[in-house]
Design a protein around this motif. Structure first.
Motif, PDB file in Angstrom:
ATOM      1  N   GLY A  38       0.814  -1.201   0.000  1.00 14.09           N
ATOM      2  CA  GLY A  38       0.000   0.000   0.000  1.00 14.09           C
ATOM      3  C   GLY A  38       0.846   1.249   0.000  1.00 14.09           C
ATOM      4  N   LEU A  39       0.177   2.387   0.125  1.00 17.84           N
ATOM      5  CA  LEU A  39       0.827   3.685   0.242  1.00 17.84           C
ATOM      6  C   LEU A  39       0.225   4.387   1.446  1.00 17.84           C
ATOM      7  N   GLY A  40       1.036   4.619   2.465  1.00 19.44           N
ATOM      8  CA  GLY A  40       0.524   5.196   3.695  1.00 19.44           C
ATOM      9  C   GLY A  40      -0.569   4.313   4.278  1.00 19.44           C
ATOM     10  N   ASP A  41      -1.563   4.977   4.861  1.00 16.73           N
ATOM     11  CA  ASP A  41      -2.666   4.232   5.455  1.00 16.73           C
ATOM     12  C   ASP A  41      -3.971   4.407   4.682  1.00 16.73           C
ATOM     13  N   PHE A  42      -3.865   4.953   3.443  1.00 17.41           N
ATOM     14  CA  PHE A  42      -5.101   5.261   2.724  1.00 17.41           C
ATOM     15  C   PHE A  42      -5.206   4.575   1.367  1.00 17.41           C
ATOM     16  N   LEU A  43      -4.170   3.833   0.942  1.00 17.14           N
ATOM     17  CA  LEU A  43      -4.223   3.124  -0.339  1.00 17.14           C
ATOM     18  C   LEU A  43      -3.627   1.740  -0.190  1.00 17.14           C
ATOM     19  N   ARG A  44      -4.213   0.799  -0.926  1.00 14.45           N
ATOM     20  CA  ARG A  44      -3.592  -0.507  -1.125  1.00 14.45           C
ATOM     21  C   ARG A  44      -3.577  -0.807  -2.615  1.00 14.45           C
ATOM     22  N   LEU A  45      -2.708  -1.764  -2.985  1.00 16.30           N
ATOM     23  CA  LEU A  45      -2.394  -1.958  -4.393  1.00 16.30           C
ATOM     24  C   LEU A  45      -2.952  -3.268  -4.924  1.00 16.30           C
ATOM     25  N   VAL A  46      -3.501  -3.195  -6.134  1.00 15.99           N
ATOM     26  CA  VAL A  46      -4.004  -4.385  -6.819  1.00 15.99           C
ATOM     27  C   VAL A  46      -3.125  -4.679  -8.027  1.00 15.99           C
ATOM     28  N   ASP A  47      -3.260  -5.890  -8.547  1.00 19.01           N
ATOM     29  CA  ASP A  47      -2.556  -6.255  -9.778  1.00 19.01           C
ATOM     30  C   ASP A  47      -3.117  -5.411 -10.920  1.00 19.01           C
ATOM     31  N   PRO A  48      -2.312  -4.521 -11.508  1.00 20.19           N
ATOM     32  CA  PRO A  48      -2.861  -3.631 -12.531  1.00 20.19           C
ATOM     33  C   PRO A  48      -3.278  -4.338 -13.813  1.00 20.19           C
ATOM     34  N   ALA A  49      -2.860  -5.594 -13.984  1.00 22.28           N
ATOM     35  CA  ALA A  49      -3.235  -6.318 -15.197  1.00 22.28           C
ATOM     36  C   ALA A  49      -4.351  -7.330 -14.973  1.00 22.28           C
ATOM     37  N   ALA A  50      -4.939  -7.361 -13.786  1.00 22.82           N
ATOM     38  CA  ALA A  50      -6.084  -8.258 -13.570  1.00 22.82           C
ATOM     39  C   ALA A  50      -7.221  -7.847 -14.501  1.00 22.82           C
ATOM     40  N   PRO A  51      -7.829  -8.777 -15.235  1.00 24.51           N
ATOM     41  CA  PRO A  51      -8.844  -8.409 -16.233  1.00 24.51           C
ATOM     42  C   PRO A  51      -9.961  -7.530 -15.682  1.00 24.51           C
ATOM     43  N   ALA A  52     -10.465  -7.859 -14.491  1.00 27.54           N
ATOM     44  CA  ALA A  52     -11.559  -7.049 -13.941  1.00 27.54           C
ATOM     45  C   ALA A  52     -11.090  -5.618 -13.668  1.00 27.54           C
ATOM     46  N   TRP A  53      -9.865  -5.468 -13.186  1.00 31.84           N
ATOM     47  CA  TRP A  53      -9.343  -4.124 -12.941  1.00 31.84           C
ATOM     48  C   TRP A  53      -9.128  -3.366 -14.260  1.00 31.84           C
ATOM     49  N   LEU A  54      -8.606  -4.035 -15.275  1.00 34.83           N
ATOM     50  CA  LEU A  54      -8.400  -3.380 -16.570  1.00 34.83           C
ATOM     51  C   LEU A  54      -9.715  -2.844 -17.120  1.00 34.83           C
ATOM     52  N   ASP A  55     -10.771  -3.632 -17.017  1.00 33.13           N
ATOM     53  CA  ASP A  55     -12.081  -3.164 -17.505  1.00 33.13           C
ATOM     54  C   ASP A  55     -12.556  -1.954 -16.708  1.00 33.13           C
ATOM     55  N   HIS A  56     -12.421  -2.044 -15.393  1.00 28.94           N
ATOM     56  CA  HIS A  56     -12.867  -0.942 -14.533  1.00 28.94           C
ATOM     57  C   HIS A  56     -12.048   0.319 -14.786  1.00 28.94           C
ATOM     58  N   PHE A  57     -10.729   0.193 -14.804  1.00 27.08           N
ATOM     59  CA  PHE A  57      -9.857   1.350 -14.947  1.00 27.08           C
ATOM     60  C   PHE A  57     -10.057   2.012 -16.315  1.00 27.08           C
ATOM     61  N   GLY A  58     -10.185   1.198 -17.362  1.00 29.31           N
ATOM     62  CA  GLY A  58     -10.429   1.750 -18.689  1.00 29.31           C
ATOM     63  C   GLY A  58     -11.743   2.519 -18.758  1.00 29.31           C
ATOM     64  N   ALA A  59     -12.782   1.994 -18.129  1.00 26.09           N
ATOM     65  CA  ALA A  59     -14.075   2.688 -18.119  1.00 26.09           C
ATOM     66  C   ALA A  59     -13.975   4.005 -17.347  1.00 26.09           C
ATOM     67  N   GLN A  60     -13.186   4.024 -16.262  1.00 27.19           N
ATOM     68  CA  GLN A  60     -12.989   5.251 -15.501  1.00 27.19           C
ATOM     69  C   GLN A  60     -12.306   6.325 -16.357  1.00 27.19           C
ATOM     70  N   LEU A  61     -11.270   5.936 -17.089  1.00 31.34           N
ATOM     71  CA  LEU A  61     -10.572   6.904 -17.930  1.00 31.34           C
ATOM     72  C   LEU A  61     -11.473   7.415 -19.047  1.00 31.34           C
ATOM     73  N   ALA A  62     -12.216   6.529 -19.664  1.00 31.05           N
ATOM     74  CA  ALA A  62     -13.117   6.945 -20.742  1.00 31.05           C
ATOM     75  C   ALA A  62     -14.158   7.938 -20.228  1.00 31.05           C
ATOM     76  N   ALA A  63     -14.676   7.693 -19.032  1.00 28.81           N
ATOM     77  CA  ALA A  63     -15.667   8.601 -18.466  1.00 28.81           C
ATOM     78  C   ALA A  63     -15.052   9.962 -18.158  1.00 28.81           C
ATOM     79  N   ALA A  64     -13.823   9.976 -17.676  1.00 30.64           N
ATOM     80  CA  ALA A  64     -13.162  11.248 -17.383  1.00 30.64           C
ATOM     81  C   ALA A  64     -12.901  12.049 -18.648  1.00 30.64           C
ATOM     82  N   LEU A  65     -12.547  11.358 -19.734  1.00 27.04           N
ATOM     83  CA  LEU A  65     -12.382  12.060 -21.007  1.00 27.04           C
ATOM     84  C   LEU A  65     -13.693  12.701 -21.432  1.00 27.04           C
ATOM     85  N   ALA A  66     -14.772  11.962 -21.310  1.00 27.01           N
ATOM     86  CA  ALA A  66     -16.067  12.446 -21.785  1.00 27.01           C
ATOM     87  C   ALA A  66     -16.631  13.557 -20.902  1.00 27.01           C
TER      88      ALA A  66
END
Length: 416
Positions: A79-107
């Motif tokens: 993790g980072l400090g006491d407010f973040l923990r880390l996931v595998d950035p290449a896990a398929p479910a995370w890739l789908d979620h993260f990509g959708a987040q970026l697309a929404a921010a662009l829009a």
């Protein structure tokens, strides 16, 4: 490009706070202001890049993503400090979620792309289910997945402490960006980082985030001298320096909210050096630039070298010397002279006393044919422009007396 740092609601939920909210560390954010700032960037021809951490998940969102945690040998999630923990950035479910987040921010916000951040660790880990994870491979898969999911976006990944530049530089992104820390302590270390990055960058711009914490620790004059030498190192090696923030701020800490209000003299320094980089970009940043110091300088080669009357000349950054490098580009030889004559510690974040005087500088060049070579000098602390120098000839060589060296001179030599 202009990077927007703390704009999102949460690391794993970029837009979940509505139009006004407190970010993950409690700072207030108004998306209307974010959009206005993005529009201002577009008005001056700049891209606006939103910050997005590629694997950080806050405490409120953690129950959803805990099965994808990157764990240490004791079974605890990184993790980072006491407010973040880390996931595998290449896990398929995370890739789908993260990509959708970026697309929404662009829009919804109008960003042109994203600064994709990581924290430099772990290099390898184990998932909750025991699956070993090579994080280098995970980062590569994530960048390529984001390129597929937001194909028109600018993507810039942060290779913290040069990890893993050798792999990510070849992915579908728009710059090679490296945030440096120990053991990259000296100007020589910075030069080596840039040289390695350019060797794998395939022509992409190389950006170095070297935060000048010296401004928080030393008087402005000492910090300015440090920064000038750091910029001279980075620019002469073919990289840009991430340092300037909004208005009168400069970066002194990885948490950009902790920034430094620059005095007028510091602002003038930054303007001079960035103007210099812009004017001479074809001699400093071009992909085809090659280092030829070892092929031209020294008594064995006797093709081109520099001597000073009151300081030694060195092929690397060492205290008390003039650091000399020679590059070749577009039929010219470009000599970079960085004055370390008054330096006792070559740390790129170490306060510096006034520059020493290396004395009279002389360039000696082997002639090519009967023509008189042309030699120019440019100084970011002078006019900033290439100024012609007088050239004396003998049978086989030419000699040039150089102008007084303060911080950095760029000498351009054309034999024909």
């Amino acid at each position: 490009a202009v990077q927007f740092y703390d704009w999102a609601y949460r690391h794993a939920d970029l837009l979940g706070g509505g139009e006004r909210y407190a970010d993950a560390l409690g700072s207030p954010v108004d998306l209307g202001t974010v959009r206005a700032l993005i529009a201002a960037c577009h008005g001056v021809g700049a891209d606006a890049l939103g910050y997005a951490a590629v694997y950080g998940v806050g405490n409120a969102e953690w129950p959803t993503w805990a099965p994808l945690a990157l764990n240490d040998a004791a079974g605890a999630a990184y993790g980072l400090g006491d407010f973040l923990r880390l996931v595998d950035p290449a896990a398929p479910a995370w890739l789908d979620h993260f990509g959708a987040q970026l697309a929404a921010a662009l829009a919804q916000c109008g960003f042109d792309g994203f600064h994709l951040d990581q924290y430099g660790y772990p290099k390898a880990a184990v998932r909750v289910d025991g699956t070993p994870v090579d994080v280098t491979e995970s980062f590569v898969r994530l960048i390529e997945s984001m390129r597929d999911q937001v194909p028109g976006a600018r993507l810039v990944f942060n290779n913290v402490n040069d990890f893993p530049t050798w792999a990510t530089a070849r992915t579908s992104q728009d710059a090679v960006y490296i945030e440096v820390w120990e053991p990259h302590r000296t100007w020589a270390d910075l030069g080596a980082v840039v040289t390695r990055a350019r060797s794998v960058a395939g022509g992409l711009p190389v950006v170095i985030a070297a935060y000048q914490q010296v401004y928080a620790l030393a008087p402005r004059e000492e910090a300015d001298r440090t920064t000038a030498l750091t910029m001279a190192t980075l620019f002469s090696h073919g990289a840009t320096h991430l340092l300037a923030g909004e208005a009168d701020r400069i970066l002194v800490d990885p948490y950009y909210v902790r920034n430094h209000v620059a005095e007028a003299a510091t602002v003038d320094l930054l303007a001079r050096y960035y103007d210099f980089l812009t004017e001479h970009h074809d001699l400093l940043l071009a992909e085809e630039i090659v280092e030829v110091t070892g092929s031209y300088a020294g008594s064995h080669n006797d093709d081109l070298d520099i001597a000073f009357s009151a300081a030694p000349v060195s092929g690397t950054a060492v205290p008390g010397a003039v650091w000399r490098r020679i590059t070749a580009v577009d039929g010219a030889l470009v000599v970079h002279l960085i004055n370390l004559a008054g330096v006792t510690d070559c740390g790129w974040d170490t306060p510096q006393e006034p520059a020493g005087d290396p004395g009279i500088g002389t360039l000696r060049l082997r002639r090519v044919g009967p023509d008189r070579p042309t030699v120019y000098a440019a100084d970011p602390d002078g006019s900033g422009h290439l100024e012609p120098l007088a050239v004396s000839l003998d049978d086989t060589h030419a000699t040039v007396h150089l102008p007084p060296l303060t911080t950095w001179h760029m000498i351009v030599v054309r034999s024909r």
